[in-house]
Design a protein around this motif. Sequence first.
Motif, PDB file in Angstrom:
ATOM      1  N   ALA A 125      -6.025  32.571   6.885  1.00 30.92           N
ATOM      2  CA  ALA A 125      -5.693  33.818   6.189  1.00 30.92           C
ATOM      3  C   ALA A 125      -6.731  34.145   5.119  1.00 30.92           C
ATOM      4  CB  ALA A 125      -4.305  33.714   5.566  1.00 30.92           C
ATOM      5  N   GLN A 126      -7.219  33.124   4.426  1.00 34.51           N
ATOM      6  CA  GLN A 126      -8.280  33.330   3.434  1.00 34.51           C
ATOM      7  C   GLN A 126      -9.557  33.814   4.108  1.00 34.51           C
ATOM      8  OE1 GLN A 126      -8.196  32.719  -0.146  1.00 34.51           O
ATOM      9  NE2 GLN A 126     -10.052  33.917   0.093  1.00 34.51           N
ATOM     10  N   ASP A 127      -9.791  33.341   5.330  1.00 35.38           N
ATOM     11  CA  ASP A 127     -10.956  33.767   6.099  1.00 35.38           C
ATOM     12  C   ASP A 127     -10.901  35.266   6.383  1.00 35.38           C
ATOM     13  OD1 ASP A 127     -13.381  33.059   7.165  1.00 35.38           O
ATOM     14  OD2 ASP A 127     -12.593  32.630   9.165  1.00 35.38           O
ATOM     15  N   ILE A 128      -9.691  35.784   6.627  1.00 35.23           N
ATOM     16  CA  ILE A 128      -9.511  37.226   6.840  1.00 35.23           C
ATOM     17  C   ILE A 128      -9.954  37.996   5.594  1.00 35.23           C
ATOM     18  CG2 ILE A 128      -7.755  39.035   7.026  1.00 35.23           C
ATOM     19  CD1 ILE A 128      -8.135  37.924   9.658  1.00 35.23           C
ATOM     20  N   THR A 129      -9.472  37.554   4.423  1.00 37.98           N
ATOM     21  CA  THR A 129      -9.829  38.214   3.167  1.00 37.98           C
ATOM     22  C   THR A 129     -11.336  38.172   2.938  1.00 37.98           C
ATOM     23  OG1 THR A 129      -7.688  37.606   2.209  1.00 37.98           O
ATOM     24  CG2 THR A 129      -9.433  38.228   0.672  1.00 37.98           C
ATOM     25  N   ASP A 130     -11.955  37.022   3.216  1.00 42.99           N
ATOM     26  CA  ASP A 130     -13.402  36.873   3.019  1.00 42.99           C
ATOM     27  C   ASP A 130     -14.193  37.777   3.958  1.00 42.99           C
ATOM     28  OD1 ASP A 130     -12.820  34.986   1.109  1.00 42.99           O
ATOM     29  OD2 ASP A 130     -13.171  33.263   2.421  1.00 42.99           O
ATOM     30  N   HIS A 131     -13.758  37.873   5.217  1.00 41.61           N
ATOM     31  CA  HIS A 131     -14.455  38.744   6.168  1.00 41.61           C
ATOM     32  C   HIS A 131     -14.320  40.215   5.779  1.00 41.61           C
ATOM     33  CE1 HIS A 131     -14.979  35.311   8.878  1.00 41.61           C
ATOM     34  NE2 HIS A 131     -15.735  36.079   9.621  1.00 41.61           N
ATOM     35  N   ASN A 132     -13.143  40.577   5.273  1.00 43.77           N
ATOM     36  CA  ASN A 132     -12.958  41.958   4.816  1.00 43.77           C
ATOM     37  C   ASN A 132     -13.873  42.264   3.631  1.00 43.77           C
ATOM     38  OD1 ASN A 132     -11.349  44.563   4.671  1.00 43.77           O
ATOM     39  ND2 ASN A 132     -10.890  43.718   2.664  1.00 43.77           N
ATOM     40  N   GLU A 133     -13.964  41.320   2.702  1.00 46.35           N
ATOM     41  CA  GLU A 133     -14.854  41.520   1.553  1.00 46.35           C
ATOM     42  C   GLU A 133     -16.317  41.555   1.980  1.00 46.35           C
ATOM     43  OE1 GLU A 133     -13.870  38.452  -1.210  1.00 46.35           O
ATOM     44  OE2 GLU A 133     -12.002  39.429  -1.859  1.00 46.35           O
ATOM     45  N   TYR A 134     -16.652  40.810   3.041  1.00 44.67           N
ATOM     46  CA  TYR A 134     -18.031  40.800   3.529  1.00 44.67           C
ATOM     47  C   TYR A 134     -18.428  42.169   4.081  1.00 44.67           C
ATOM     48  CZ  TYR A 134     -22.181  39.540   6.190  1.00 44.67           C
ATOM     49  OH  TYR A 134     -23.452  39.484   6.687  1.00 44.67           O
ATOM     50  N   VAL A 135     -17.469  42.887   4.671  1.00 47.49           N
ATOM     51  CA  VAL A 135     -17.758  44.235   5.163  1.00 47.49           C
ATOM     52  C   VAL A 135     -18.255  45.114   4.022  1.00 47.49           C
ATOM     53  CG1 VAL A 135     -16.757  46.339   6.166  1.00 47.49           C
ATOM     54  CG2 VAL A 135     -16.107  44.104   7.065  1.00 47.49           C
ATOM     55  N   GLY A 162     -13.526  49.543  -0.819  1.00 44.60           N
ATOM     56  CA  GLY A 162     -13.786  48.135  -1.104  1.00 44.60           C
ATOM     57  C   GLY A 162     -13.270  47.669  -2.443  1.00 44.60           C
ATOM     58  N   THR A 163     -12.814  48.598  -3.291  1.00 44.54           N
ATOM     59  CA  THR A 163     -12.289  48.191  -4.604  1.00 44.54           C
ATOM     60  C   THR A 163     -10.909  47.540  -4.497  1.00 44.54           C
ATOM     61  OG1 THR A 163     -11.354  50.419  -4.917  1.00 44.54           O
ATOM     62  CG2 THR A 163     -13.572  50.022  -5.779  1.00 44.54           C
ATOM     63  N   LYS A 164     -10.232  47.722  -3.356  1.00 44.02           N
ATOM     64  CA  LYS A 164      -8.904  47.135  -3.157  1.00 44.02           C
ATOM     65  C   LYS A 164      -9.020  45.865  -2.329  1.00 44.02           C
ATOM     66  CE  LYS A 164      -6.520  51.611  -3.301  1.00 44.02           C
ATOM     67  NZ  LYS A 164      -5.620  52.543  -2.559  1.00 44.02           N
ATOM     68  N   THR A 165      -8.545  44.763  -2.881  1.00 41.03           N
ATOM     69  CA  THR A 165      -8.581  43.482  -2.166  1.00 41.03           C
ATOM     70  C   THR A 165      -7.489  43.448  -1.100  1.00 41.03           C
ATOM     71  OG1 THR A 165      -9.366  42.411  -4.179  1.00 41.03           O
ATOM     72  CG2 THR A 165      -8.560  40.982  -2.425  1.00 41.03           C
ATOM     73  N   PHE A 166      -7.853  42.976   0.078  1.00 42.83           N
ATOM     74  CA  PHE A 166      -6.902  42.914   1.190  1.00 42.83           C
ATOM     75  C   PHE A 166      -6.408  41.478   1.350  1.00 42.83           C
ATOM     76  CE2 PHE A 166      -6.226  42.171   5.802  1.00 42.83           C
ATOM     77  CZ  PHE A 166      -5.122  42.987   5.965  1.00 42.83           C
ATOM     78  N   HIS A 167      -5.078  41.305   1.310  1.00 46.41           N
ATOM     79  CA  HIS A 167      -4.467  39.989   1.492  1.00 46.41           C
ATOM     80  C   HIS A 167      -3.393  40.072   2.563  1.00 46.41           C
ATOM     81  CE1 HIS A 167      -6.425  37.987  -1.853  1.00 46.41           C
ATOM     82  NE2 HIS A 167      -6.079  38.959  -2.660  1.00 46.41           N
ATOM     83  N   LEU A 168      -3.153  38.943   3.217  1.00 42.79           N
ATOM     84  CA  LEU A 168      -2.034  38.835   4.145  1.00 42.79           C
ATOM     85  C   LEU A 168      -0.830  38.293   3.387  1.00 42.79           C
ATOM     86  CD1 LEU A 168      -3.763  37.301   7.305  1.00 42.79           C
ATOM     87  CD2 LEU A 168      -3.283  39.694   6.826  1.00 42.79           C
ATOM     88  N   ILE A 169       0.305  38.968   3.512  1.00 43.20           N
ATOM     89  CA  ILE A 169       1.528  38.544   2.827  1.00 43.20           C
ATOM     90  C   ILE A 169       2.487  38.000   3.873  1.00 43.20           C
ATOM     91  CG2 ILE A 169       3.438  39.259   1.345  1.00 43.20           C
ATOM     92  CD1 ILE A 169       1.663  41.454   0.256  1.00 43.20           C
ATOM     93  N   LEU A 170       2.725  36.704   3.838  1.00 38.57           N
ATOM     94  CA  LEU A 170       3.554  36.033   4.835  1.00 38.57           C
ATOM     95  C   LEU A 170       5.011  36.016   4.402  1.00 38.57           C
ATOM     96  CD1 LEU A 170       1.274  32.961   5.599  1.00 38.57           C
ATOM     97  CD2 LEU A 170       1.227  35.223   6.631  1.00 38.57           C
ATOM     98  N   GLY A 171       5.885  36.361   5.338  1.00 38.33           N
ATOM     99  CA  GLY A 171       7.310  36.332   5.047  1.00 38.33           C
ATOM    100  C   GLY A 171       7.749  37.332   4.004  1.00 38.33           C
ATOM    101  N   GLY A 172       6.871  38.271   3.655  1.00 35.83           N
ATOM    102  CA  GLY A 172       7.200  39.276   2.660  1.00 35.83           C
ATOM    103  C   GLY A 172       7.191  38.771   1.229  1.00 35.83           C
ATOM    104  N   ILE A 173       6.881  37.487   1.013  1.00 34.30           N
ATOM    105  CA  ILE A 173       6.964  36.918  -0.345  1.00 34.30           C
ATOM    106  C   ILE A 173       5.733  36.102  -0.731  1.00 34.30           C
ATOM    107  CG2 ILE A 173       9.487  36.818  -0.383  1.00 34.30           C
ATOM    108  CD1 ILE A 173       9.242  33.855   0.378  1.00 34.30           C
ATOM    109  N   PHE A 174       4.912  35.736   0.249  1.00 33.92           N
ATOM    110  CA  PHE A 174       3.878  34.732   0.010  1.00 33.92           C
ATOM    111  C   PHE A 174       2.506  35.281   0.401  1.00 33.92           C
ATOM    112  CE2 PHE A 174       1.381  31.101   1.637  1.00 33.92           C
ATOM    113  CZ  PHE A 174       1.313  30.343   0.477  1.00 33.92           C
ATOM    114  N   VAL A 175       1.598  35.349  -0.570  1.00 34.46           N
ATOM    115  CA  VAL A 175       0.228  35.800  -0.310  1.00 34.46           C
ATOM    116  C   VAL A 175      -0.569  34.621   0.228  1.00 34.46           C
ATOM    117  CG1 VAL A 175      -1.868  36.760  -1.310  1.00 34.46           C
ATOM    118  CG2 VAL A 175       0.360  37.546  -2.125  1.00 34.46           C
ATOM    119  N   ALA A 176      -1.021  34.735   1.467  1.00 33.00           N
ATOM    120  CA  ALA A 176      -1.727  33.631   2.113  1.00 33.00           C
ATOM    121  C   ALA A 176      -3.158  33.533   1.604  1.00 33.00           C
ATOM    122  CB  ALA A 176      -1.732  33.828   3.632  1.00 33.00           C
TER     123      ALA A 176
END
Length: 206
Positions: A125-135, A162-176
Amino acid sequence: MVATGTMFIAYLKHICGMFSIASFRIKKAMAINMQHEEKMNEEKMVIIYKGLICAIDIHRKAIEFSQVIIKSFEGSFFCLIVASMICLTSTLVQIITYNSTEQLVLRLIYISVLYLYMFLSNYTAQDITDHNEYVFATVYNVEWYVAPLHIKKMMLFLLQKGTKTFHLILGGIFVASMESAATLMGTSISYFTVLYSTSTKQLQNN
């Protein structure tokens, strides 16, 4: 756990690939702009436009796909997070009260597998955030400021997103993320400490 985790990692790796393709499209489009800056014609402008539009479209689809995946697995993620915390805490308590070396080894293996599972899920999930920031890092690094005005407007639009950080939120409560993985590990140890202290006091009172 294995089925959900394997599918989750496979989907997220696919999304990472989509973000990488978007970065490549932006680099390629701006490289064409730099190569033909002095003799820019309508045909070259169309090629650059198509490259940038394709990059933006791929990035948008990657975001949408990730949100669909998270929504589809939301119930599974919530159950996995709760079950993992309960299993980790109870197993840590059982380690203190083991009766044989075999039981100790089995429980240590069990805890290692749970921590590894937790680490891999959050790492992906952190890899997703990093790839999005790399764009958006790619957008910053290319020489977009020497491009024609219409292309500059498109690039500024990307920079604004790009000013908004993209995160995956698991289970609606947990930022992966890796930080969240460390928090979960620390929380499980804290619960273990509380349970162990409570059980020790009860034994002393008895």
